[in-house]
Design an enzyme around this catalytic site. Structure first.
Site, PDB file in Angstrom:
ATOM      1  N   ASN A  72      49.452 -24.621   5.538  1.00  0.00           N
ATOM      2  CA  ASN A  72      50.252 -23.406   5.706  1.00  0.00           C
ATOM      3  C   ASN A  72      50.951 -23.480   7.060  1.00  0.00           C
ATOM      4  O   ASN A  72      50.335 -23.276   8.088  1.00  0.00           O
ATOM      5  CB  ASN A  72      49.325 -22.179   5.622  1.00  0.00           C
ATOM      6  CG  ASN A  72      50.079 -20.876   5.838  1.00  0.00           C
ATOM      7  OD1 ASN A  72      51.310 -20.865   5.911  1.00  0.00           O
ATOM      8  ND2 ASN A  72      49.341 -19.782   5.943  1.00  0.00           N
ATOM      9  N   TRP A  73      52.231 -23.780   7.001  1.00  0.00           N
ATOM     10  CA  TRP A  73      52.977 -24.006   8.241  1.00  0.00           C
ATOM     11  C   TRP A  73      53.297 -22.717   8.985  1.00  0.00           C
ATOM     12  O   TRP A  73      53.783 -22.760  10.117  1.00  0.00           O
ATOM     13  CB  TRP A  73      54.284 -24.749   7.942  1.00  0.00           C
ATOM     14  CG  TRP A  73      54.131 -26.169   7.511  1.00  0.00           C
ATOM     15  CD1 TRP A  73      52.958 -26.858   7.297  1.00  0.00           C
ATOM     16  CD2 TRP A  73      55.189 -27.089   7.242  1.00  0.00           C
ATOM     17  NE1 TRP A  73      53.228 -28.133   6.905  1.00  0.00           N
ATOM     18  CE2 TRP A  73      54.597 -28.316   6.861  1.00  0.00           C
ATOM     19  CE3 TRP A  73      56.579 -27.004   7.270  1.00  0.00           C
ATOM     20  CZ2 TRP A  73      55.339 -29.439   6.522  1.00  0.00           C
ATOM     21  CZ3 TRP A  73      57.329 -28.124   6.929  1.00  0.00           C
ATOM     22  CH2 TRP A  73      56.710 -29.327   6.560  1.00  0.00           C
ATOM     23  N   LYS A  74      53.159 -21.596   8.307  1.00  0.00           N
ATOM     24  CA  LYS A  74      53.480 -20.294   8.915  1.00  0.00           C
ATOM     25  C   LYS A  74      54.908 -20.320   9.506  1.00  0.00           C
ATOM     26  O   LYS A  74      55.786 -20.963   8.910  1.00  0.00           O
ATOM     27  CB  LYS A  74      52.419 -19.919   9.946  1.00  0.00           C
ATOM     28  CG  LYS A  74      51.003 -19.959   9.352  1.00  0.00           C
ATOM     29  CD  LYS A  74      49.921 -19.440  10.261  1.00  0.00           C
ATOM     30  CE  LYS A  74      48.573 -19.574   9.588  1.00  0.00           C
ATOM     31  NZ  LYS A  74      47.479 -19.021  10.372  1.00  0.00           N
TER      32      LYS A  74
ATOM     33  N   HIS B 109      47.557 -12.795   2.847  1.00  0.00           N
ATOM     34  CA  HIS B 109      47.147 -13.422   4.111  1.00  0.00           C
ATOM     35  C   HIS B 109      46.946 -12.324   5.158  1.00  0.00           C
ATOM     36  O   HIS B 109      47.728 -11.369   5.224  1.00  0.00           O
ATOM     37  CB  HIS B 109      48.205 -14.424   4.575  1.00  0.00           C
ATOM     38  CG  HIS B 109      47.689 -15.350   5.628  1.00  0.00           C
ATOM     39  ND1 HIS B 109      47.474 -14.931   6.924  1.00  0.00           N
ATOM     40  CD2 HIS B 109      47.290 -16.641   5.579  1.00  0.00           C
ATOM     41  CE1 HIS B 109      46.977 -15.943   7.627  1.00  0.00           C
ATOM     42  NE2 HIS B 109      46.851 -16.996   6.825  1.00  0.00           N
TER      43      HIS B 109
ATOM     44  N   GLU C  67      47.593 -12.211   8.151  1.00  0.00           N
ATOM     45  CA  GLU C  67      48.734 -12.000   9.047  1.00  0.00           C
ATOM     46  C   GLU C  67      49.760 -11.057   8.405  1.00  0.00           C
ATOM     47  O   GLU C  67      50.457 -10.330   9.112  1.00  0.00           O
ATOM     48  CB  GLU C  67      49.358 -13.358   9.435  1.00  0.00           C
ATOM     49  CG  GLU C  67      48.468 -14.086  10.428  1.00  0.00           C
ATOM     50  CD  GLU C  67      48.546 -15.604  10.382  1.00  0.00           C
ATOM     51  OE1 GLU C  67      49.483 -16.155   9.773  1.00  0.00           O
ATOM     52  OE2 GLU C  67      47.638 -16.241  10.958  1.00  0.00           O
TER      53      GLU C  67
ATOM     54  N   GLU D 269      39.316 -16.481   4.035  1.00  0.00           N
ATOM     55  CA  GLU D 269      39.735 -16.752   5.412  1.00  0.00           C
ATOM     56  C   GLU D 269      39.211 -15.645   6.320  1.00  0.00           C
ATOM     57  O   GLU D 269      39.876 -14.592   6.462  1.00  0.00           O
ATOM     58  CB  GLU D 269      41.270 -16.793   5.513  1.00  0.00           C
ATOM     59  CG  GLU D 269      41.922 -17.876   4.700  1.00  0.00           C
ATOM     60  CD  GLU D 269      43.283 -18.288   5.258  1.00  0.00           C
ATOM     61  OE1 GLU D 269      43.487 -19.488   5.446  1.00  0.00           O
ATOM     62  OE2 GLU D 269      44.125 -17.413   5.539  1.00  0.00           O
TER      63      GLU D 269
ATOM     64  N   GLY E  72      43.081 -19.352  13.595  1.00  0.00           N
ATOM     65  CA  GLY E  72      43.797 -19.625  14.847  1.00  0.00           C
ATOM     66  C   GLY E  72      42.937 -19.518  16.095  1.00  0.00           C
ATOM     67  O   GLY E  72      43.447 -19.565  17.208  1.00  0.00           O
TER      68      GLY E  72
ATOM     69  N   SER F 153      40.639 -22.371  11.221  1.00  0.00           N
ATOM     70  CA  SER F 153      40.370 -23.411  12.227  1.00  0.00           C
ATOM     71  C   SER F 153      39.740 -24.683  11.661  1.00  0.00           C
ATOM     72  O   SER F 153      38.903 -25.313  12.317  1.00  0.00           O
ATOM     73  CB  SER F 153      39.501 -22.846  13.360  1.00  0.00           C
ATOM     74  OG  SER F 153      40.182 -21.810  14.021  1.00  0.00           O
TER      75      SER F 153
END
Ligand code: 13P
Length: 258
Positions: A9-11, A97, A99, A169, A175, A214
């Site tokens: 997942n490159w975000k 997600h 985020e 997650e 992160g 992570s």
């Protein structure tokens, strides 16, 4: 045996050159190595999905979108529909997600609508679930995961989970450089599978449950060996092709012994 599903997942990262170089390196790797145990995918930003699809050119890797709108077409400025994602060969779509739950105030109800639109158009949702650090400390992890799954069960029934992916997650592990304890993760994954199995055993057995938070090439080993961990959703460690390839190579090797 289910393939071990590894998704990068490159975000909010990447650019045209990055995409081209990255996919080239994956191509070179896949020319020398056939994946027997892993399925791999990358989730670039929307702007690079079409380019990625062209660069992939039928190699053994597919594409994941990081988001989708709940509408199919019309006056929804700035949105991307599931039909558009389907049009450019996307296989998976990440929803829920943390985020997006946090920064874009996405609710369980809204995420459930995304789940529905993805399923009804034949793509595969990756439903992210997980608790905050406070909720973990209050021993609420299983309740939170169940709540995030329940909304879909209630509105779409257990059949909606046929051929889908859940990504556990824990928010505090994302992160942070501090992954969760793999044995504790196995325990949560087992709970998730059991929760689904109470409604449908076959669907629960086929369910892919990824871990994210992570993960990197140095801490992945024990996770992979857990019975109910069927893949990784990787952020930071997927941001260089070299790291991503190292993870895939290692996963192939470990999986071949299981
Ligand atoms: P990190 O691997 O950077 O912790 O990100 C995990 C994640 O959010 C994947 O969706």
């Amino acid at each position: 045996m289910k393939p071990f599903l590894i998704i990068g997942n490159w975000k909010l990262n990447g650019n045209v050159l990055f995409v081209k170089n990255y996919i080239n390196k994956i191509k070179n790797f896949l020319e020398k190595t056939k994946l027997n145990f892993c399925e791999i995918s990358i989730a670039p930003a929307y702007t690079y999905l079409y380019l990625s699809n062209i660069c992939l050119n039928n190699i053994q890797m597919n594409l994941t979108a990081q988001n989708v709108d709940i509408n199919l077409y019309g006056s929804f400025t700035g949105e991307i529909s599931i039909k558009m994602l389907k049009d450019i060969g996307i296989k998976y779509v990440i929803i829920g997600h943390s985020e997006r739950r946090i920064f874009h105030k996405e609710t369980n109800e809204y995420i459930s609508k995304k789940f529905n639109i993805i399923k009804s158009n034949g793509l595969i949702p990756i439903l992210c679930i997980g608790e905050t650090e406070l909720q973990k400390n209050m021993n609420q992890t299983k309740d939170i995961c169940a709540e995030q799954i329940d909304i879909i069960l209630k509105t779409q029934g257990i059949e909606a989970f046929d051929n889908t992916v859940i990504a556990y997650e824990p928010i505090w592990a994302i992160g942070s450089g501090k992954s969760a304890n793999p044995i504790e993760v196995q325990n949560i994954h087992k709970f998730i599978r059991k929760y689904i199995s109470q409604k449908n055993l076959k669907i629960s057995k086929n369910l892919i449950i990824q871990y994210g938070g992570s993960i990197n090439k140095n801490n992945m080993d024990i996770f992979i060996k857990q019975k109910d961990i069927n893949g990784f959703l990787i952020g930071k460690a997927s941001l260089t092709a070299e790291n991503f390839i190292s993870i895939v190579k290692k996963a192939e090797k470990i999986m071949s012994f299981l």
